[in-house]
Structure formats: structure tokens, C-alpha cells
Scaffold this motif. Structure first.
Motif, PDB file in Angstrom:
ATOM      1  N   LYS A 117       0.830  -1.211   0.000  1.00 23.06           N
ATOM      2  CA  LYS A 117       0.000   0.000   0.000  1.00 23.06           C
ATOM      3  C   LYS A 117       0.862   1.257   0.000  1.00 23.06           C
ATOM      4  O   LYS A 117       0.645   2.160  -0.814  1.00 23.06           O
ATOM      5  N   GLU A 123      -4.058  -0.882  -3.847  1.00 24.41           N
ATOM      6  CA  GLU A 123      -5.306  -0.861  -3.077  1.00 24.41           C
ATOM      7  C   GLU A 123      -6.250  -1.909  -3.645  1.00 24.41           C
ATOM      8  O   GLU A 123      -6.091  -2.287  -4.798  1.00 24.41           O
ATOM      9  N   PRO A 124      -7.221  -2.379  -2.952  1.00 26.10           N
ATOM     10  CA  PRO A 124      -7.497  -2.123  -1.544  1.00 26.10           C
ATOM     11  C   PRO A 124      -6.595  -2.969  -0.639  1.00 26.10           C
ATOM     12  O   PRO A 124      -6.133  -4.042  -1.038  1.00 26.10           O
TER      13      PRO A 124
END
Length: 162
Positions: A117, A123-124
């Protein structure tokens, strides 16, 4: 004493080299980095059951692999630390190989998604947790246990007195 140190360093270097080669094989299939990872090299995280040289060998191998496969600096640092934590945990749980595969799975499942991230913007976050954990279960849990079963038959020939 010096012979024991040379033996330790040789084992650690061989483990690091194997880690790099196996990571490059996984990388050729697009499995070494990013959200979906099944690093064949992570099966080697079972090696601290057989030799303490596995701890520095895995750590150095992961650093070299991450540098050579073009990982971002946070990945090089924290991904390698995850492998180090996992290897040390495996060593501490070496009396039960089924439990010994858990530290590298857990360390990577917690650390690597955060690296993905913040270093790569993937993402997620929940998806990375799922995919990295699944990859670690395959690499460490399944392949690592198969490797341990094979190596157990030849542990004294390969690793010396265990």
C-alpha cells in the motif's frame, strides 16, 4: 571452532543463493512481487528447523532478491525484515514443523500488504492481505512442509548434526 564458522557461513550463503534463484524463477512467472505473490523461495523459510544458518541466509537472500527484482526501498527493508522475523520464529518453533511454518506466514501477511500500500499504492489493502496470506500459505505452508519432509530424511548428510 573455525571449521564450524566456515560451515555456518557456507550454509547461510548457499541458502541465500537458493533464495535468490527461486525468487527469480517466481519472478519469471510474475509471482515474486506486488499483490499476488507466490515466492517459491519462501518455502525455504522452513530451513531454520534444520540449521540456524537459515536465519541470516534467508534474510540476506531476501534483501538481494528484492534489490535485484527492482523492489522499492521500503519493500527491500520491510519485506526482508518480515522474512527475518519469520525465519527466527520458525527456529523458535522448530520442535513442531506444523507450527514452525506459521511465523513467516504471519509476518509476511501483516507486513507485506502494508508495504504494498505505502510503497506501491496498491489498493485495496484487504485484497493484499488476502493475496499475500494465500501466497504465503502456499509457499511456506504447503511447499515448506513438503520440503521439510524431504529434507528430514537427509538432514544429517545435508546439515550435519541437527
Amino acid at each position: 571452532m573455525q571449521k564450524k564458522n566456515i560451515h555456518f557461513l557456507t550454509q547461510a550463503a548457499m541458502i541465500a543463493a537458493l533464495y535468490v534463484v527461486l525468487t527469480f524463477i517466481a519472478n519469471a512467472f510474475g509471482l515474486a512481487n506486488y499483490a499476488v505473490q507466490v515466492r517459491f523461495s519462501e518455502a525455504l523459510t522452513i530451513l531454520p528447523i534444520f540449521t540456524t544458518a537459515g536465519i541470516p541466509g534467508l534474510f540476506i537472500g531476501c534483501i538481494i532478491s528484492n534489490v535485484l527484482t527492482g523492489c522499492a526501498l521500503p519493500d527491500i527493508i520491510f519485506g526482508s525484515i518480515a522474512t527475518l522475523i519469520g525465519a527466527f520464529g520458525t527456529y523458535k518453533l522448530k520442535s513442531n514443523r506444523f507450527l514452525a511454518v506459521l511465523p513467516p506466514i504471519i509476518a509476511n501477511a501483516v507486513i507485506v500488504p502494508l508495504v504494498l500500500k505505502y510503497a506501491y499504492g496498491i489498493e485495496p489493502l484487504w485484497f493484499s492481505f488476502v493475496t499475500v496470506t494465500a501466497g504465503e500459505i502456499i509457499s511456506c505452508g504447503v511447499l515448506g512442509l513438503i520440503l521439510a519432509a524431504v529434507l528430514n530424511k537427509y538432514k544429517t548428510q545435508i546439515f550435519g548434526t541437527v
